[in-house]
Design an enzyme around this catalytic site. Structure first.
Site, short mmCIF file in Angstrom:
data_model
loop_
_atom_site.label_atom_id
_atom_site.label_comp_id
_atom_site.label_asym_id
_atom_site.label_seq_id
_atom_site.Cartn_x
_atom_site.Cartn_y
_atom_site.Cartn_z
N ASP A 344 0.86 -1.18 0.00
CA ASP A 344 0.00 0.00 0.00
C ASP A 344 0.90 1.24 0.00
O ASP A 344 2.10 1.13 0.32
CB ASP A 344 -0.89 -0.05 1.25
CG ASP A 344 -1.71 1.21 1.41
OD1 ASP A 344 -2.34 1.63 0.43
OD2 ASP A 344 -1.71 1.77 2.53
N ASP A 538 -1.64 -0.82 6.16
CA ASP A 538 -1.84 -0.31 7.52
C ASP A 538 -3.28 0.07 7.83
O ASP A 538 -3.62 0.29 9.00
CB ASP A 538 -0.94 0.90 7.75
CG ASP A 538 -1.43 2.12 6.98
OD1 ASP A 538 -1.50 3.21 7.55
OD2 ASP A 538 -1.75 1.97 5.78
N ASP A 542 -7.13 -2.09 3.99
CA ASP A 542 -6.11 -3.07 3.58
C ASP A 542 -6.38 -4.46 4.15
O ASP A 542 -5.72 -5.43 3.74
CB ASP A 542 -4.72 -2.61 4.05
CG ASP A 542 -4.25 -1.35 3.34
OD1 ASP A 542 -4.56 -1.21 2.14
OD2 ASP A 542 -3.60 -0.51 3.98
#
Length: 644
Positions: A344, A538, A542
């Site tokens: 990410d 995080d 996600d």
């Protein structure tokens, strides 16, 4: 993790002895070992110096007395395992070998086998304590009290009794007992117990403070945001405790192997005794029984069933020292196979600390009014972008009433503000609700939040994020440590995603993705059987990707609870470079485990062959077995001293 709990050996199902965790338990082994050793040495001296007065009856009684202190615990464990219908264990193997030695008159060797087995247990206990020390040291950072404000007075109570929303006081030199938000202007903290980083960290007003941090500056005040059982510290302790109970595939294989291996050892020892009777002309039963006993002693699987779990335990301890939490030994194994890392962007490779750069309103809306509506809506979100907008406008806005707030994953927020329907999000949000907007916004290289009021475009806010200092080095080192491809997936606009990826040296980057789009990318990567995929993220959005990947890695310092719960590995420092550290620790652990397996099998095979031909005696078998066990144990704990 209960520090008063008596821990059991988990090396194999047949082994249920307590692994000493304190001095009292260690003395239970030291005393009988010392007594047996003294009696054995005295017996050997008497055998050589006063043998004519030391006749067979006295000699037998003396060595039985030397045998009992170290043999009793083994007999006790053997009885317990037999009651559990597990007959062929290392305990029964030791008993048969030593009683056989007494049967053929080799009393000193019978005592020596049991004595050195107990000495091996002492070294095992010491090694386990050393490996556990890193993990149990977490208990030392668990504060016992909290100073909380109640009725305009500060009282000292247990952290478990503090409620969310209350204010606690932490003096210089004290540990923070609960997670919360800094109320004081600023404070300096030692976070090494949580993150493995010794450099002090400055936390300012409004920023989160985690339980277990050490206040090194001055008196500070914190508003509690989580109950004690939900705090970061409690979560760490729970994850580490769970990790030590989850077996790696290699460890499980050795456990299954030991259950098959031990009965086979008994069977082959019987064959060594009986088969030569039919083929050897000068067959002497006692000679071949002795060879079979040597076979039993050297065949003991202690080195394997002790050192392999200890190797994984050491790996988990080394990782926790570096601020990396593996939720199980199995993930140490799996991480060594990862060749594709998907990451990410926001909060993972970038700091997630946003600042408002510009505010552009449409002709129909004033700039101040635009920010007022945006802040009223974004106050209901914990997203870093929302926090940046709220921080920017907190001193200048009207307190508009906000109702019916709805977060649309991958798009933005929707709600009723002061009687108007307000949308704040990305271009996908506008397209979802069929709202026309200035398409030139898509070309802006920063993050943009587009605002619509009553289904009409009202303007946009540009926000900038900052790449983490170690992100570029982390990506470069991933390629240097066996990772074939690094991919970035982001909900942010494609232009920003591709720009960040280019700066960091990431080969593939995809923007404008919803959570389900990220999952599809991971599924596509996993469809190639050669890819073993780790996802790093995080946020709440996600969590599906973390669950879908082969290994989920969460940034745990400031990451969402949902991401941390789903992930298999948690990086407490939020540093991308720790991903490479985790890969190195996993690789070192695997190497040590396989070194121990090779060492144990090769040495045992050599001595087994020598014993079968009558070249190796029982003393050599004892020293070979104990020596291999000690070398394997020392090799296993070596990982705690390695630098990664």
């Amino acid at each position: 993790m209960d520090e008063n709990k008596e821990y059991k050996c988990t090396c194999c199902d047949s082994c249920s002895e307590e692994l000493p965790g304190n001095n009292t338990q260690n003395r239970k082994i030291y005393i009988p070992v010392g007594l047996s050793l003294a009696a054995l040495l005295a017996g050997i001296i008497m055998d050589n110096l006063i043998s004519r007065y030391f006749n067979s009856h006295y000699r037998l009684i003396w060595y039985i007395l030397a045998y009992i202190p170290v043999a009793y615990p083994v007999f006790r464990e053997a009885v317990q395992t037999i009651r559990q219908k597990d007959i062929f264990t290392e305990f029964s193997l030791m008993i048969v070998a030593t009683l056989g030695a007494f049967f053929i008159g080799e009393y000193p060797e019978g005592v020596a086998v049991m004595l050195f087995y107990s000495v091996g247990e002492l070294f095992q206990a010491s090694a386990v304590d050393k490996a556990r020390k890193n993990i149990k040291s977490l208990l030392d950072i668990r504060p016992d009290t909290a100073t909380v404000e109640r009725n305009r007075n500060y009282i000292t109570i247990a952290p478990e009794d503090v409620k969310t929303g209350e204010t606690i006081l932490v003096k210089a030199g004290e540990k923070v007992p609960l997670d919360g938000i800094m109320i004081s202007v600023s404070g300096s903290f030692n976070t090494s117990a949580l993150t493995g980083e010794s450099k002090p960290k400055t936390i300012r007003e409004g920023e989160p403070v985690l339980a277990g941090m050490l206040n090194i500056d001055k008196v500070i005040y914190i508003r509690v945001t989580k109950k004690y059982e939900d705090s970061s510290l409690s979560r760490i302790l729970e994850m580490v405790q769970d990790a030590t109970s989850r077996k790696a595939r290699t460890e499980l294989l050795i456990r299954r192997f030991a259950k098959i291996y031990t009965p086979l050892v008994f069977f082959f020892a019987l064959l060594v005794t009986v088969i030569p009777y039919f083929f050897v002309t000068d067959y002497i039963f006692q000679d071949w029984l002795y060879r079979a006993l040597v076979f039993l002693v050297i065949s003991c699987p202690c080195a394997l069933v002790i050192s392999i779990p200890l190797g994984y335990f050491g790996g988990i301890g080394a990782a926790s020292k570096a601020g990396i939490l593996f939720k199980g030994a199995n993930y140490l194994d799996l991480l060594t196979k990862v060749n594709t890392i998907v990451m990410d962007k926001t909060g993972t490779l970038t700091k997630g600390v946003f600042n408002v750069q510009d505010i552009v309103s449409s002709v129909a809306v004033e700039k101040d009014e635009l920010i007022e509506y945006a802040v009223a809506l974004e106050k209901k979100s914990n997203h870093p972008i929302a926090k940046a907008i709220v921080a920017y406008g907190k001193d200048t806005i009207k307190d508009y009433p906000a109702t019916d707030i709805e977060e649309i994953p991958g798009h933005g927020l929707k709600g009723d503000i002061n009687g108007h329907e307000v949308l704040a999000g990305n271009a996908n949000m506008m397209e979802k609700y069929h709202i026309s907007y200035d398409k030139s916004i898509d070309l802006i290289p920063e993050t943009t939040v587009i605002i619509a009021i009553d289904n009409t475009y009202a303007g946009y806010i540009t926000i900038a994020d900052e790449v983490k200092e170690d992100a570029a080095d982390a990506v470069r080192n991933m390629y240097m440590n066996g990772i074939n491809q690094v991919v970035m997936l982001s909900g942010d606009k494609s232009s920003i995603t591709e720009s960040v990826a280019s700066r960091l040296g990431i080969g593939k980057a995809y923007g404008n993705l919803l959570p389900e789009d990220k999952v599809k990318h991971i599924e596509q990567l996993k469809s190639d059987n050669e890819n073993v995929v780790a996802f790093v993220g995080d946020g709440i959005n996600d969590a599906p990707s973390l669950a879908m990947s082969d290994v989920g890695i969460a940034m745990g310092g400031m990451g969402s609870d949902a991401a941390i719960e789903v992930a298999d590995v948690v990086i407490q420092t939020d540093q991308p470079s720790k991903i490479v550290t985790a890969i190195k620790i996993a690789g070192a652990t695997k190497k040590i485990v396989y070194q121990n397996i090779t060492l144990a099998f090769s040495v045992k095979l050599i001595v087994l062959i020598l014993g079968g031909f009558g070249v190796a005696n029982m003393w050599e078998a004892v020293f070979a077995d104990v020596g291999v066990s000690l070398l394997a144990i020392l090799n296993a704990v070596r990982i705690l001293k390695m630098k990664f």
